[in-house]
Design an enzyme around this catalytic site. Structure first.
Site, PDB file in Angstrom:
ATOM      1  N   LYS A  83       0.856  -1.189   0.000  1.00 39.30           N
ATOM      2  CA  LYS A  83       0.000   0.000   0.000  1.00 39.30           C
ATOM      3  C   LYS A  83       0.893   1.240   0.000  1.00 39.30           C
ATOM      4  O   LYS A  83       1.818   1.358   0.819  1.00 39.30           O
ATOM      5  CB  LYS A  83      -0.867  -0.047   1.269  1.00 39.30           C
TER       6      LYS A  83
HETATM    7  O1  G3P Z   1      -7.761   1.620   5.357  1.00 33.81           O
HETATM    8  C1  G3P Z   1      -8.113   2.868   4.928  1.00 33.81           C
HETATM    9  C2  G3P Z   1      -9.501   3.354   5.290  1.00 33.81           C
HETATM   10  O2  G3P Z   1     -10.463   2.388   5.107  1.00 33.81           O
HETATM   11  C3  G3P Z   1      -9.603   4.218   6.504  1.00 33.81           C
HETATM   12  O3  G3P Z   1     -10.907   4.398   6.989  1.00 33.81           O
HETATM   13  O4  G3P Z   1     -12.527   5.153   8.684  1.00 33.81           O
HETATM   14  O5  G3P Z   1     -10.081   5.659   8.993  1.00 33.81           O
HETATM   15  O6  G3P Z   1     -11.418   6.851   7.262  1.00 33.81           O
HETATM   16  P1  G3P Z   1     -11.242   5.582   8.040  1.00 33.81           P
END
Ligand code: G3P
Length: 218
Positions: A83
């Site tokens: 990633k």
């Molecule tokens: O893994 C990346 C993403 O899904 C992060 O989600 O909820 O931290 O914006 P969030």
């Protein structure tokens, strides 16, 4: 649509894998921090639980260092996907790792033109963050629609759209309606998808009537 789970919690991953509803896993540095575990150790364990792609994020910010970290992460298991952040250096690293045969997930995508660049740089997946756009009053799912349209306009672009930062079941529903390739969903939201008040009500009525029959199956 494929379901990835967005977590570094191996208990949740194990349960979902045993149910056969898991296609892959995504992690990020914040999720690793939340797990309280050693990064490489937890990635290796996750890769042993599922054969699906497991995203492990680099933390360098300069292309050569990202490439070195990415190559190192790729040695942990064959299902590791590296990633990379959607920066200029991240795109340079994406091209180098893709050319070296390593799968990539270009993350922190917040615009369709960023997604176009990620595809041109050979990303296996691009991760647009819908919840974080909604948080600032923009339409996260409109971004998904735009990226899907753009990628469909140019069939030579093979990058898969991985909907990330999912905050609720409607995000999952909309992603599936739009034909997104993958939704990465936190375990708590995945569990919400099964909930319906009429299911609970119907089950309660069935069990009540069954009790009245005085019968047993076993
Ligand atoms: O893994 C990346 C993403 O899904 C992060 O989600 O909820 O931290 O914006 P969030």
């Amino acid at each position: 649509m494929q379901f990835f789970v967005d977590t570094a919690d191996t208990n949740d991953i194990r349960e979902l894998e045993s149910m056969g509803i898991l296609d892959g896993v995504t992690t990020n540095p914040s999720l690793i921090m939340k797990s309280g575990r050693d990064f490489k150790e937890v990635i290796k364990e996750i890769c042993g639980i599922t054969k699906g792609p497991v995203s492990a994020e680099v933390t360098a910010i300069e292309a050569d260092a990202m490439i070195a970290e990415g190559k190192n992460l790729a040695t942990l298991a064959e299902n590791v996907v590296v990633k990379l952040p959607l920066t200029w250096d991240g795109l340079r690293a994406c091209r180098a790792l893709t050319d070296a045969g390593i799968r990539t997930n270009v993350t922190l995508c917040f615009s369709a033109t960023q997604a176009l660049l990620a595809a041109k740089a050979g990303a296996t997946y691009v991760s647009p963050f819908v919840g974080r756009l909604d948080d600032i009053g923009q339409d996260g799912m409109q971004l998904i629609a735009d990226i899907i349209t753009i990628y469909e306009n140019y069939p030579s672009l093979t990058t898969q759209v991985l909907v990330a930062s999912i905050r609720n079941p409607v995000h999952v529903l909309d992603a599936a309606r739009m034909g997104a390739d993958v939704a990465t969903v936190p375990p708590s939201i995945l569990k919400q998808l099964v909930k319906h008040p009429l299911t609970d009500k119907g089950l309660a009525a069935f069990l009540d009537d069954w009790k009245k029959t005085g019968q047993k199956i076993l």
